[in-house]
Design a protein around this motif. Structure first.
Motif, short mmCIF file in Angstrom:
data_model
loop_
_atom_site.label_atom_id
_atom_site.label_comp_id
_atom_site.label_asym_id
_atom_site.label_seq_id
_atom_site.Cartn_x
_atom_site.Cartn_y
_atom_site.Cartn_z
N ALA A 22 -13.89 -70.75 93.66
CA ALA A 22 -14.72 -71.28 92.78
C ALA A 22 -15.43 -70.24 91.69
CB ALA A 22 -16.01 -71.75 93.71
N THR A 23 -15.45 -70.59 90.68
CA THR A 23 -15.82 -70.11 89.62
C THR A 23 -17.54 -70.65 89.14
OG1 THR A 23 -15.21 -71.40 87.82
CG2 THR A 23 -13.79 -69.92 88.78
N PHE A 24 -18.28 -69.39 88.85
CA PHE A 24 -19.70 -69.76 88.40
C PHE A 24 -19.74 -69.04 87.01
CE2 PHE A 24 -20.65 -71.83 92.01
CZ PHE A 24 -19.85 -71.12 93.12
N GLY A 25 -20.44 -69.68 85.91
CA GLY A 25 -20.79 -68.89 84.89
C GLY A 25 -19.90 -68.58 83.66
N LEU A 26 -18.46 -69.41 83.85
CA LEU A 26 -17.72 -69.31 82.82
C LEU A 26 -18.31 -70.08 81.46
CD1 LEU A 26 -14.34 -70.57 84.52
CD2 LEU A 26 -14.72 -68.35 83.33
N ALA A 27 -18.12 -69.09 80.47
CA ALA A 27 -18.52 -69.57 79.16
C ALA A 27 -17.51 -70.65 78.28
CB ALA A 27 -18.81 -68.59 78.31
N PHE A 28 -16.29 -70.77 79.08
CA PHE A 28 -15.20 -71.47 78.38
C PHE A 28 -14.99 -72.78 79.35
CE2 PHE A 28 -14.81 -67.60 76.17
CZ PHE A 28 -14.30 -66.56 77.33
N ASN A 29 -14.29 -73.69 78.61
CA ASN A 29 -13.74 -74.83 79.53
C ASN A 29 -12.95 -74.42 80.48
OD1 ASN A 29 -12.58 -77.32 80.31
ND2 ASN A 29 -13.10 -78.25 78.56
N SER A 31 -10.81 -75.90 82.43
CA SER A 31 -9.54 -76.42 82.37
C SER A 31 -8.55 -75.51 81.40
CB SER A 31 -9.47 -77.93 81.86
OG SER A 31 -9.93 -78.15 80.47
N ARG A 32 -9.47 -74.84 80.17
CA ARG A 32 -8.64 -73.86 79.43
C ARG A 32 -8.44 -72.40 79.73
NH1 ARG A 32 -10.90 -76.06 73.88
NH2 ARG A 32 -10.45 -78.21 73.92
N VAL A 33 -8.79 -72.03 80.93
CA VAL A 33 -9.17 -70.76 81.48
C VAL A 33 -7.77 -70.48 82.38
CG1 VAL A 33 -10.28 -68.87 82.77
CG2 VAL A 33 -11.56 -70.63 81.15
N ALA A 34 -6.98 -69.46 82.07
CA ALA A 34 -6.00 -68.95 82.90
C ALA A 34 -6.30 -68.43 84.20
CB ALA A 34 -5.18 -68.13 82.32
N GLY A 45 0.29 -52.50 97.97
CA GLY A 45 -0.64 -52.85 96.81
C GLY A 45 -0.76 -54.12 96.36
N ARG A 46 -1.65 -54.52 95.45
CA ARG A 46 -2.09 -55.82 95.12
C ARG A 46 -0.74 -56.55 94.35
NH1 ARG A 46 -8.15 -57.02 93.62
NH2 ARG A 46 -8.16 -55.80 95.49
N GLU A 47 -0.47 -57.69 94.94
CA GLU A 47 0.86 -58.35 94.13
C GLU A 47 0.31 -59.89 93.65
OE1 GLU A 47 4.07 -59.89 96.21
OE2 GLU A 47 3.11 -60.12 98.19
N LEU A 48 1.00 -60.26 92.73
CA LEU A 48 0.76 -61.62 92.08
C LEU A 48 1.49 -62.46 92.80
CD1 LEU A 48 -0.36 -63.24 89.78
CD2 LEU A 48 1.63 -62.92 88.46
N VAL A 49 0.55 -63.66 93.16
CA VAL A 49 1.42 -64.46 94.29
C VAL A 49 1.48 -65.98 93.25
CG1 VAL A 49 0.81 -66.23 96.12
CG2 VAL A 49 0.20 -63.93 96.26
N ALA A 50 0.49 -66.57 92.33
CA ALA A 50 0.64 -67.47 91.72
C ALA A 50 -0.27 -67.58 90.22
CB ALA A 50 0.49 -68.64 92.37
N HIS A 51 0.19 -67.81 89.09
CA HIS A 51 -0.46 -67.87 88.02
C HIS A 51 -0.60 -69.18 87.37
CE1 HIS A 51 -2.36 -66.34 84.36
NE2 HIS A 51 -1.16 -66.93 83.65
N SER A 52 -1.62 -69.75 86.74
CA SER A 52 -2.04 -70.83 86.23
C SER A 52 -2.50 -70.80 84.85
CB SER A 52 -2.91 -71.95 87.07
OG SER A 52 -3.15 -72.94 86.23
N THR A 53 -1.76 -71.17 83.77
CA THR A 53 -2.04 -70.99 82.36
C THR A 53 -3.40 -71.82 82.24
OG1 THR A 53 -0.61 -72.45 81.63
CG2 THR A 53 0.07 -70.10 82.01
N SER A 54 -3.77 -71.89 80.88
CA SER A 54 -4.63 -72.83 80.54
C SER A 54 -4.42 -74.37 80.76
CB SER A 54 -5.26 -72.63 79.08
OG SER A 54 -4.24 -72.45 78.34
#
Length: 115
Positions: A22-29, A31-34, A45-54
């Motif tokens: 859950a995100t709080f305080g985003l100044a952008f839409n 649905s447009r935030v990656a 180390g920390r590894e990338l699992v999944a990424h969602s573009t805008s």
């Protein structure tokens, strides 16, 4: 921007979990935030699992989770999800949500896959 993960827990191999971010305080839409999911196993180390573009139609997954994990979003709730199926012991880690555009990390949620 505040990012809060939830949904972790203990599950047997082959089981499923759904993580929430859950995100709080985003100044952008929303649905447009990656947004991304990372994980960090003990001693690693920390590894990338999944990424969602805008656009939700564009997602990328680590080879180790491809076909088992799926990202989804609910713009009405400003929340991203990670559905994890067919879990394996090697999926055990702390899972983090990350918003690259604002550099915000969540506190993480523990996922333990064990019989």
């Amino acid at each position: 921007v505040q990012v809060v993960e939830s949904g972790g827990g203990l599950v047997q191999p082959g089981g499923s979990l759904r993580l929430s971010c859950a995100t709080f305080g985003l100044a952008f839409n929303f649905s447009r935030v990656a947004m991304s999911w990372y994980r960090q196993a003990p001693g690693q180390g920390r590894e990338l699992v999944a990424h969602s573009t805008s656009t939700i139609s564009s997602t990328n997954y680590a080879d180790s989770v491809k076909g088992r994990f799926t990202i989804s979003r609910d713009s009405a709730k400003n929340t991203m999800y990670l559905q994890m199926n067919t879990l394996k012991p090697e999926d055990t880690a702390v899972y983090y949500c990350y918003v690259p555009s604002v550099g915000s990390w969540g506190q993480g949620t523990q996922v333990t896959v064990s019989s």
